[in-house]
Motif scaffolding. Structure first.
Motif, PDB file in Angstrom:
ATOM      1  N   ALA A 229       0.828  -1.208   0.000  1.00 41.91           N
ATOM      2  CA  ALA A 229       0.000   0.000   0.000  1.00 41.91           C
ATOM      3  C   ALA A 229       0.858   1.252   0.000  1.00 41.91           C
ATOM      4  O   ALA A 229       0.478   2.278  -0.586  1.00 41.91           O
ATOM      5  CB  ALA A 229      -0.932  -0.008   1.205  1.00 41.91           C
ATOM      6  N   ARG A 230       2.002   1.205   0.646  1.00 40.37           N
ATOM      7  CA  ARG A 230       2.894   2.362   0.642  1.00 40.37           C
ATOM      8  C   ARG A 230       3.458   2.621  -0.753  1.00 40.37           C
ATOM      9  O   ARG A 230       3.835   3.738  -1.088  1.00 40.37           O
ATOM     10  CB  ARG A 230       4.020   2.151   1.652  1.00 40.37           C
ATOM     11  CG  ARG A 230       3.546   2.284   3.107  1.00 40.37           C
ATOM     12  CD  ARG A 230       4.595   1.855   4.091  1.00 40.37           C
ATOM     13  NE  ARG A 230       4.160   2.097   5.481  1.00 40.37           N
ATOM     14  CZ  ARG A 230       4.765   1.588   6.547  1.00 40.37           C
ATOM     15  NH1 ARG A 230       5.837   0.790   6.401  1.00 40.37           N
ATOM     16  NH2 ARG A 230       4.306   1.843   7.752  1.00 40.37           N
ATOM     17  N   ILE A 231       3.526   1.557  -1.565  1.00 45.38           N
ATOM     18  CA  ILE A 231       3.989   1.700  -2.943  1.00 45.38           C
ATOM     19  C   ILE A 231       2.854   2.209  -3.828  1.00 45.38           C
ATOM     20  O   ILE A 231       3.013   3.137  -4.619  1.00 45.38           O
ATOM     21  CB  ILE A 231       4.519   0.354  -3.487  1.00 45.38           C
ATOM     22  CG1 ILE A 231       5.740  -0.089  -2.702  1.00 45.38           C
ATOM     23  CG2 ILE A 231       4.842   0.454  -4.978  1.00 45.38           C
ATOM     24  CD1 ILE A 231       6.186  -1.501  -3.025  1.00 45.38           C
ATOM     25  N   ASP A 232       1.685   1.589  -3.692  1.00 44.89           N
ATOM     26  CA  ASP A 232       0.544   1.964  -4.538  1.00 44.89           C
ATOM     27  C   ASP A 232      -0.740   1.646  -3.782  1.00 44.89           C
ATOM     28  O   ASP A 232      -1.268   0.537  -3.839  1.00 44.89           O
ATOM     29  CB  ASP A 232       0.595   1.200  -5.862  1.00 44.89           C
ATOM     30  CG  ASP A 232      -0.384   1.751  -6.898  1.00 44.89           C
ATOM     31  OD1 ASP A 232      -1.400   2.348  -6.496  1.00 44.89           O
ATOM     32  OD2 ASP A 232      -0.135   1.571  -8.095  1.00 44.89           O
ATOM     33  N   PHE A 233      -1.234   2.633  -3.059  1.00 44.46           N
ATOM     34  CA  PHE A 233      -2.407   2.456  -2.208  1.00 44.46           C
ATOM     35  C   PHE A 233      -3.632   2.050  -3.025  1.00 44.46           C
ATOM     36  O   PHE A 233      -4.370   1.125  -2.671  1.00 44.46           O
ATOM     37  CB  PHE A 233      -2.668   3.753  -1.437  1.00 44.46           C
ATOM     38  CG  PHE A 233      -3.857   3.703  -0.521  1.00 44.46           C
ATOM     39  CD1 PHE A 233      -3.945   2.753   0.489  1.00 44.46           C
ATOM     40  CD2 PHE A 233      -4.888   4.622  -0.657  1.00 44.46           C
ATOM     41  CE1 PHE A 233      -5.045   2.717   1.347  1.00 44.46           C
ATOM     42  CE2 PHE A 233      -5.987   4.595   0.193  1.00 44.46           C
ATOM     43  CZ  PHE A 233      -6.062   3.632   1.197  1.00 44.46           C
TER      44      PHE A 233
ATOM     45  N   ALA B  51      -9.856   5.882  -1.684  1.00 43.12           N
ATOM     46  CA  ALA B  51      -8.520   5.731  -2.275  1.00 43.12           C
ATOM     47  C   ALA B  51      -8.317   6.690  -3.434  1.00 43.12           C
ATOM     48  O   ALA B  51      -7.210   7.203  -3.646  1.00 43.12           O
ATOM     49  CB  ALA B  51      -8.315   4.287  -2.728  1.00 43.12           C
TER      50      ALA B  51
ATOM     51  N   GLN C  60      -7.752  10.011  -1.722  1.00 45.32           N
ATOM     52  CA  GLN C  60      -6.550  10.030  -0.878  1.00 45.32           C
ATOM     53  C   GLN C  60      -5.548   8.976  -1.376  1.00 45.32           C
ATOM     54  O   GLN C  60      -5.396   7.910  -0.779  1.00 45.32           O
ATOM     55  CB  GLN C  60      -6.935   9.725   0.581  1.00 45.32           C
ATOM     56  CG  GLN C  60      -7.887  10.708   1.204  1.00 45.32           C
ATOM     57  CD  GLN C  60      -7.186  12.006   1.566  1.00 45.32           C
ATOM     58  OE1 GLN C  60      -5.962  12.053   1.701  1.00 45.32           O
ATOM     59  NE2 GLN C  60      -7.958  13.076   1.721  1.00 45.32           N
ATOM     60  N   PRO C  61      -4.866   9.217  -2.500  1.00 48.25           N
ATOM     61  CA  PRO C  61      -3.963   8.204  -3.064  1.00 48.25           C
ATOM     62  C   PRO C  61      -2.751   7.910  -2.195  1.00 48.25           C
ATOM     63  O   PRO C  61      -2.155   6.834  -2.319  1.00 48.25           O
ATOM     64  CB  PRO C  61      -3.548   8.805  -4.405  1.00 48.25           C
ATOM     65  CG  PRO C  61      -3.755  10.274  -4.239  1.00 48.25           C
ATOM     66  CD  PRO C  61      -4.933  10.436  -3.343  1.00 48.25           C
ATOM     67  N   LYS C  62      -2.378   8.838  -1.292  1.00 45.32           N
ATOM     68  CA  LYS C  62      -1.248   8.601  -0.389  1.00 45.32           C
ATOM     69  C   LYS C  62      -1.619   9.105   1.008  1.00 45.32           C
ATOM     70  O   LYS C  62      -1.080  10.122   1.479  1.00 45.32           O
ATOM     71  CB  LYS C  62       0.004   9.323  -0.891  1.00 45.32           C
ATOM     72  CG  LYS C  62       0.596   8.751  -2.161  1.00 45.32           C
ATOM     73  CD  LYS C  62       1.873   9.489  -2.545  1.00 45.32           C
ATOM     74  CE  LYS C  62       2.481   8.922  -3.815  1.00 45.32           C
ATOM     75  NZ  LYS C  62       3.037   7.583  -3.632  1.00 45.32           N
TER      76      LYS C  62
ATOM     77  N   ALA D  45      -1.726   9.946   4.826  1.00 42.63           N
ATOM     78  CA  ALA D  45      -0.606  10.119   5.757  1.00 42.63           C
ATOM     79  C   ALA D  45      -0.524   9.007   6.784  1.00 42.63           C
ATOM     80  O   ALA D  45       0.565   8.672   7.263  1.00 42.63           O
ATOM     81  CB  ALA D  45      -0.743  11.479   6.455  1.00 42.63           C
TER      82      ALA D  45
ATOM     83  N   LEU E  12      -0.576   5.947   6.501  1.00 46.21           N
ATOM     84  CA  LEU E  12       0.217   4.780   6.097  1.00 46.21           C
ATOM     85  C   LEU E  12       1.581   4.778   6.788  1.00 46.21           C
ATOM     86  O   LEU E  12       2.200   3.723   6.941  1.00 46.21           O
ATOM     87  CB  LEU E  12       0.413   4.764   4.577  1.00 46.21           C
ATOM     88  CG  LEU E  12      -0.800   4.373   3.734  1.00 46.21           C
ATOM     89  CD1 LEU E  12      -0.485   4.532   2.251  1.00 46.21           C
ATOM     90  CD2 LEU E  12      -1.238   2.941   4.036  1.00 46.21           C
TER      91      LEU E  12
END
Length: 377
Positions: A89-93, A127, A130-132, A134, A136
């Motif tokens: 998920a940290r790479i691609d949520f 998602a 919020q693609p990234k 905080a 995470l």
């Protein structure tokens, strides 16, 4: 003397590394292991030159970087441990949310409950917005990730306390358990790199043969000439065997099912044409008949009426398949008088289609059955 004609399948080209050596090895195994006869002749009509010829040399097949880095979430999911989902998920949520939703609601046997579907739609909308997120960076493992994702999706909606945390965890466990099969996973990428070019040629060769054109005519002519040559050399009561691997079995059946073609064989050989054994290996013969793709196919024989008779010129028809070979099909539900035999090469899905002729057990068990019908000493 045993007369054998072996017709190869798709994606076989003489330009391939080791082509001639592999043919020689296969011939020797048939002679020494399957037929156990020194008095043995095998012909290998080569029709690959009339098959598909990709003009851009398969430039349409996707390529992946050799180290499989920075191309998605697969590497993180394949590493194992208690934070696979979180790391991915940290790479691609968004990709993780998509994978979770597929695992949660893709049940071919039943439709998901409406509230479950609505929940995953809320997760997807979150998602997208919020693609990234905080948070995470504050959760430390997959369990915390699942709980936080559930809370974010439920925020402001009247859907709390309906067991959605269990849904998220179950979906997470499902994709972790099949991480190596994910399209973005390194094993799956390696698999696609290996299987896609061959599959592309398979599709091309099939279309080349099924179309009424010069290529089809040349393929049938090449195979027919080898059959006639073997028939002419054959002495009375000597075994006559036709073997077709993959598309080779389709080509042979197409010829054998045509009464006009068989009559032509008889005329060319000078005696009534007959085959002691028609052996199809890893073939699509029955599938093509189900789709009624042969010249001899007719609606007279169907699942609603009755099975298709075995070609009149064929005394025995054996069909070998491997459950792991996705390009092999069974024949007995479609054809009368065809016998199916399972071959377990212990090869994976990527290699099973070509593994039959590398298995000594295949030849050994074939030899035992040949002896039973008097075709091997």
């Amino acid at each position: 003397m045993v007369q054998v004609v072996f017709v190869h399948g798709v994606a076989n080209r003489k330009s391939d590394a080791g082509f001639d050596a592999n043919v020689a090895i296969r011939d020797r195994r048939f002679k020494e292991l399957a037929f156990s006869s020194a008095d043995f002749t095998i012909r290998n009509p080569y029709w690959g030159e009339f098959g598909a010829d990709p003009q851009w040399k398969l430039a349409s097949v996707p390529n992946f970087d050799a180290d499989y880095q920075a191309l998605g979430i697969g590497a993180a999911l394949a590493q194992g441990g208690g934070s696979q989902i979180l790391e991915a998920a940290r790479i691609d949520f968004a990709a993780v949310v998509g994978a979770l939703s597929v695992a949660a609601i893709s049940n071919p046997n039943e439709a998901p409950a409406q509230d479950i579907e609505l929940f995953w739609m809320r997760v997807a909308r979150y998602a997208a917005a919020q693609p990234k997120p905080a948070w995470l960076g504050t959760v430390t493992d997959d369990a915390q990730f699942c709980d936080r994702l559930r809370k974010e999706a439920e925020a402001g909606a009247a859907i709390q306390a309906l067991g959605f945390l269990d849904q998220v965890k179950a979906a997470a466990d499902k994709i972790k358990g099949s991480a190596s099969n994910l399209v973005n996973g390194p094993f799956a990428r390696a698999g696609r790199e290996k299987i896609t070019p061959g599959l592309a040629i398979f599709i091309g060769d099939v279309f080349r043969y099924l179309r009424e054109n010069d290529a089809r005519t040349q393929i049938r002519k090449t195979v027919s000439e080898a059959i006639v040559a073997a028939g002419k050399q054959r002495k009375p009561n000597e075994p006559f065997v036709l073997v077709g691997h993959s598309m080779g079995g389709v080509i042979l059946y197409d010829l054998l099912a045509s009464s006009e073609t068989v009559e032509g064989f008889s005329a060319a050989i000078g005696t009534k044409f007959a085959v002691d054994l028609f052996l199809t290996v890893g073939s699509q013969v029955a599938l093509f008949e189900e789709m009624k793709l042969y010249e001899a196919s007719t609606s007279e024989f169907s699942g609603q009426s009755r099975s298709v008779p075995r070609p009149e010129a064929v005394k025995n028809w054996w069909n070998a398949f491997d459950k792991m070979d996705v390009l092999s099909f069974i024949t007995s539900p479609i054809f009368e008088g065809a016998e199916d035999f399972s071959v377990d090469t212990i090869a994976g899905v990527l290699d099973a289609h070509g593994a039959y002729f590398s298995s000594t057990m295949f030849y050994t068990r074939l030899n035992a059955r040949l002896k039973n019908i008097g075709l091997a000493p």
